[in-house]
Design a protein around this motif. Structure first.
Motif, PDB file in Angstrom:
ATOM      1  N   ALA A   1     -18.301  13.768 -18.966  1.00  0.00           N
ATOM      2  CA  ALA A   1     -20.064  13.275 -20.033  1.00  0.00           C
ATOM      3  C   ALA A   1     -20.991  14.587 -20.116  1.00  0.00           C
ATOM      4  CB  ALA A   1     -20.936  12.191 -18.983  1.00  0.00           C
ATOM      5  N   LEU A   2     -20.921  15.453 -18.432  1.00  0.00           N
ATOM      6  CA  LEU A   2     -21.728  16.710 -17.978  1.00  0.00           C
ATOM      7  C   LEU A   2     -20.935  17.538 -19.464  1.00  0.00           C
ATOM      8  CD1 LEU A   2     -22.695  18.263 -15.448  1.00  0.00           C
ATOM      9  CD2 LEU A   2     -20.941  19.316 -14.919  1.00  0.00           C
ATOM     10  N   GLY A   3     -20.013  17.447 -19.273  1.00  0.00           N
ATOM     11  CA  GLY A   3     -19.154  19.191 -20.410  1.00  0.00           C
ATOM     12  C   GLY A   3     -20.571  18.418 -21.744  1.00  0.00           C
ATOM     13  N   LEU A   4     -20.351  17.862 -22.145  1.00  0.00           N
ATOM     14  CA  LEU A   4     -21.224  16.840 -23.310  1.00  0.00           C
ATOM     15  C   LEU A   4     -22.527  17.700 -23.773  1.00  0.00           C
ATOM     16  CD1 LEU A   4     -21.021  16.475 -26.612  1.00  0.00           C
ATOM     17  CD2 LEU A   4     -20.446  13.950 -25.579  1.00  0.00           C
ATOM     18  N   ALA A   5     -23.104  17.140 -22.303  1.00  0.00           N
ATOM     19  CA  ALA A   5     -24.238  16.734 -22.072  1.00  0.00           C
ATOM     20  C   ALA A   5     -24.972  18.566 -22.315  1.00  0.00           C
ATOM     21  CB  ALA A   5     -24.690  16.774 -20.471  1.00  0.00           C
ATOM     22  N   PHE A   6     -23.853  19.768 -21.188  1.00  0.00           N
ATOM     23  CA  PHE A   6     -24.228  20.775 -21.008  1.00  0.00           C
ATOM     24  C   PHE A   6     -24.197  21.398 -22.791  1.00  0.00           C
ATOM     25  CE2 PHE A   6     -22.899  25.215 -20.449  1.00  0.00           C
ATOM     26  CZ  PHE A   6     -22.939  25.764 -19.682  1.00  0.00           C
ATOM     27  N   GLN A   7     -23.187  21.504 -23.722  1.00  0.00           N
ATOM     28  CA  GLN A   7     -23.294  21.086 -25.114  1.00  0.00           C
ATOM     29  C   GLN A   7     -24.442  21.075 -25.778  1.00  0.00           C
ATOM     30  OE1 GLN A   7     -21.386  23.678 -26.768  1.00  0.00           O
ATOM     31  NE2 GLN A   7     -22.895  24.114 -27.370  1.00  0.00           N
TER      32      GLN A   7
ATOM     33  N   ARG B   1     -32.311  15.798 -27.079  1.00  0.00           N
ATOM     34  CA  ARG B   1     -32.692  15.163 -25.642  1.00  0.00           C
ATOM     35  C   ARG B   1     -32.476  14.068 -24.815  1.00  0.00           C
ATOM     36  NH1 ARG B   1     -36.443  19.553 -24.842  1.00  0.00           N
ATOM     37  NH2 ARG B   1     -37.615  19.192 -26.870  1.00  0.00           N
ATOM     38  N   THR B   2     -32.742  12.762 -25.832  1.00  0.00           N
ATOM     39  CA  THR B   2     -32.239  11.583 -25.106  1.00  0.00           C
ATOM     40  C   THR B   2     -30.746  11.534 -24.976  1.00  0.00           C
ATOM     41  OG1 THR B   2     -34.226  10.484 -26.442  1.00  0.00           O
ATOM     42  CG2 THR B   2     -32.711   9.112 -25.500  1.00  0.00           C
ATOM     43  N   ARG B   3     -30.380  11.910 -25.728  1.00  0.00           N
ATOM     44  CA  ARG B   3     -28.083  11.285 -25.427  1.00  0.00           C
ATOM     45  C   ARG B   3     -28.095  12.722 -24.272  1.00  0.00           C
ATOM     46  NH1 ARG B   3     -24.288   9.470 -25.413  1.00  0.00           N
ATOM     47  NH2 ARG B   3     -22.554   9.996 -25.979  1.00  0.00           N
TER      48      ARG B   3
ATOM     49  N   ILE C   1     -25.930  12.709 -18.342  1.00  0.00           N
ATOM     50  CA  ILE C   1     -26.347  13.122 -16.900  1.00  0.00           C
ATOM     51  C   ILE C   1     -26.117  11.574 -16.167  1.00  0.00           C
ATOM     52  CG2 ILE C   1     -28.111  13.862 -15.909  1.00  0.00           C
ATOM     53  CD1 ILE C   1     -25.739  15.468 -17.457  1.00  0.00           C
ATOM     54  N   GLU C   2     -26.917  10.762 -16.615  1.00  0.00           N
ATOM     55  CA  GLU C   2     -27.014   9.361 -15.919  1.00  0.00           C
ATOM     56  C   GLU C   2     -24.987   8.772 -15.873  1.00  0.00           C
ATOM     57  OE1 GLU C   2     -29.142   7.639 -14.483  1.00  0.00           O
ATOM     58  OE2 GLU C   2     -30.009  10.136 -14.667  1.00  0.00           O
ATOM     59  N   THR C   3     -24.591   8.819 -17.031  1.00  0.00           N
ATOM     60  CA  THR C   3     -23.012   8.370 -17.271  1.00  0.00           C
ATOM     61  C   THR C   3     -21.936   9.115 -16.278  1.00  0.00           C
ATOM     62  OG1 THR C   3     -23.143   7.689 -19.321  1.00  0.00           O
ATOM     63  CG2 THR C   3     -20.829   8.169 -18.379  1.00  0.00           C
ATOM     64  N   ALA C   4     -22.347  10.220 -16.116  1.00  0.00           N
ATOM     65  CA  ALA C   4     -21.530  11.491 -15.211  1.00  0.00           C
ATOM     66  C   ALA C   4     -22.121  11.234 -13.640  1.00  0.00           C
ATOM     67  CB  ALA C   4     -22.451  12.711 -15.190  1.00  0.00           C
ATOM     68  N   CYS C   5     -23.444  10.549 -13.408  1.00  0.00           N
ATOM     69  CA  CYS C   5     -23.949  10.070 -11.634  1.00  0.00           C
ATOM     70  C   CYS C   5     -23.226   9.248 -11.699  1.00  0.00           C
ATOM     71  CB  CYS C   5     -25.506  10.460 -11.870  1.00  0.00           C
ATOM     72  SG  CYS C   5     -25.955  12.053 -12.325  1.00  0.00           S
ATOM     73  N   ASP C   6     -22.968   8.114 -12.417  1.00  0.00           N
ATOM     74  CA  ASP C   6     -22.461   6.804 -12.332  1.00  0.00           C
ATOM     75  C   ASP C   6     -20.861   6.818 -12.530  1.00  0.00           C
ATOM     76  OD1 ASP C   6     -24.656   5.603 -12.955  1.00  0.00           O
ATOM     77  OD2 ASP C   6     -24.087   4.800 -14.671  1.00  0.00           O
ATOM     78  N   ALA C   7     -20.636   8.134 -12.378  1.00  0.00           N
ATOM     79  CA  ALA C   7     -18.887   8.292 -11.956  1.00  0.00           C
ATOM     80  C   ALA C   7     -19.115   8.407 -10.798  1.00  0.00           C
ATOM     81  CB  ALA C   7     -18.956   9.401 -13.336  1.00  0.00           C
ATOM     82  N   LEU C   8     -19.728   9.186 -10.307  1.00  0.00           N
ATOM     83  CA  LEU C   8     -19.760   9.617  -9.180  1.00  0.00           C
ATOM     84  C   LEU C   8     -19.670   8.779  -7.914  1.00  0.00           C
ATOM     85  CD1 LEU C   8     -20.973  13.338  -8.869  1.00  0.00           C
ATOM     86  CD2 LEU C   8     -19.074  12.830  -9.215  1.00  0.00           C
ATOM     87  N   SER C   9     -20.146   7.323  -8.763  1.00  0.00           N
ATOM     88  CA  SER C   9     -20.394   6.524  -7.123  1.00  0.00           C
ATOM     89  C   SER C   9     -18.542   6.371  -5.845  1.00  0.00           C
ATOM     90  CB  SER C   9     -20.443   5.203  -8.411  1.00  0.00           C
ATOM     91  OG  SER C   9     -19.008   4.843  -8.793  1.00  0.00           O
TER      92      SER C   9
END
Lengths: 288, 288
Positions: free
Chosen positions: A206-212, A252-254, A259-267
């Motif tokens: 998720a982070l990598g896609l957001a980064f791009q 921007r929304t995507r 980023i929310e998906t990425a953070c959730d994965a760290l639970s």
């Protein structure tokens, strides 16, 4: 930038660059200076991800520093080659002349080649621990035809294609071109510990896609001086990007959703992963 | 060519090329075809050395085939990049158009990059066995700034130097440029078995130097058609070679002495090493 994350990133960058300088100091060839030039001045995000993932799995900083420097060397090689006249033909990178401008093309080709070798030398170091071979194997896959180089090759093909890429194609391209190394970086600490790397893998995807997506937004909206490189090359070349396909607001929304998906994965890591969550938020808030 | 050696070399070449083709078959990108083109048609001497060294140490053919194909991929990457216009600018290799001629420069750069990654992917494969990380580490050193790339960088520097290199300098250059990979190849089987690699290292050091002297002799005396590449480039460029420094006769004598040294180093292996002795004799008898 969250203060804890900002200082952790800066500290990680200092450590990986110091290790790379140390490894190159004993060589008196101009190509060794070109290699140093290629690795200096980056944000060091990939090395930071290695160090944070290692911390979450109880891997010592001393051991984690080696693959952290390794992935920065591998990333640097890809930039040195990407900047060559036959590729993106860029004169400026991180506000400095690119390697083939400061030296020459032959030196830039060799410096990139040796930076890739150095990446594997660092990951295969006995001090990395019992899983060093698995790190080498996953790095080879992430960097090769099924990963980064595959993504770059798709990128080049897209330039001469009749129709611009669609969203699925550009997502596949990104997963190779920038996603594979970011994912390897986040997973490396779990691999070193012989632990389950899937939560960090989901975070990184998720982070990598957001980064791009953020990169594509910066290409349109960014300040070339802050970025230290030429901008608006994609739009000028009529290339499909997440912004051209989704529009600026939806992109921007995507990115924010990812980023929310990425953070959730760290639970599974709870509060321990706070710095990685800050890192994810930084990716879409950065201006360079 | 001794019959036992000739068929062993041909068999090794078929096996390593089949493995490389198999690894690349699943990729539909043009860069994968360029990688195949880069590895095809070579003599396969380095892969052969891996297989023979492995046999002498009781390593299975199935395990040894992976690093044998790996070193052929690494060697191929160095040739693909070496042939680029910014480097040696060669249009012909092994009687075929070079990769950047058959495709383009960007594809040749990427194909070389991915061939280096593939070399490490093969050496880090779990089927290589418990010493696969050590193979990766020694391959990274042999290929990098302290090995092959260092030798290539010295070679480029020599072209623009005021005075031609002397015998010590050209020997140092050779030890990097061609010697490091030949040595790695010969030692790999012992490394895989966790055994003493020094006898094979001594064999390979002498063999590699003899190989370069023979190459310099072929550059003067060879038949471009048999060699499948342009000749007399060194003399034309005023470059120092073993032939220009020693003269043709003394170069021939020196190569023959080195082959005796190489064969003597194999004494711990007795008659088992007959094929490696034949290989050493072939190196100075070949016409391509």
């Amino acid at each position: 930038m969250a203060e804890g994350f900002g200082s952790a990133l800066a500290q990680a960058g200092r450590e990986t660059q110091a290790l790379l300088r140390e490894r190159l100091a004993g060589h008196d060839l101009p190509v060794a200076r070109a290699m140093e030039h290629g690795v200096m001045g980056g944000k060091g995000l990939r090395g930071f991800l290695v160090l944070e993932g290692a911390r979450l799995h109880g891997v010592t900083r001393e051991a984690a520093r080696l693959p952290a420097a390794g992935i920065e060397a591998l990333h640097a090689y890809s930039l040195v080659h990407d900047d060559l006249p036959a590729m993106d033909d860029d004169d400026l990178r991180r506000g400095q002349p690119t390697v083939h401008v400061a030296w020459d093309e032959a030196t830039a080709i060799l410096a990139g080649d040796a930076l890739q070798s150095l990446a594997f030398e660092l990951c295969a170091d006995p001090a990395v621990g019992p899983h060093r071979a698995d790190l080498c194997l996953s790095l080879a896959r992430a960097g090769g035809i099924a990963g980064m180089v595959g993504g770059q090759a798709r990128d080049i093909m897209a330039e001469s294609a009749d129709a611009p890429l669609d969203l699925d194609q550009i997502t596949e391209l990104q997963q190779g071109k920038t996603g594979a190394l970011i994912r390897w970086s986040a997973e490396a600490g779990a691999v070193m510990a012989g632990a389950d790397a899937r939560p960090l893998g989901r975070y990184a995807a998720a982070l990598g896609l957001a980064f791009q997506i953020a990169d594509d937004i910066l290409d349109v909206e960014g300040d070339a001086e802050k970025m230290g490189k030429a901008l608006r090359k994609d739009a000028g070349a009529g290339k499909a990007t997440f912004v051209s396909l989704l529009g600026l607001e939806a992109a921007r929304t995507r990115a924010a959703e990812l980023i929310e998906t990425a953070c959730d994965a760290l639970s599974p890591y709870g509060a321990q992963a706070g710095t990685l969550r800050d890192a994810a938020r930084f990716v879409i808030a950065r201006d360079n």
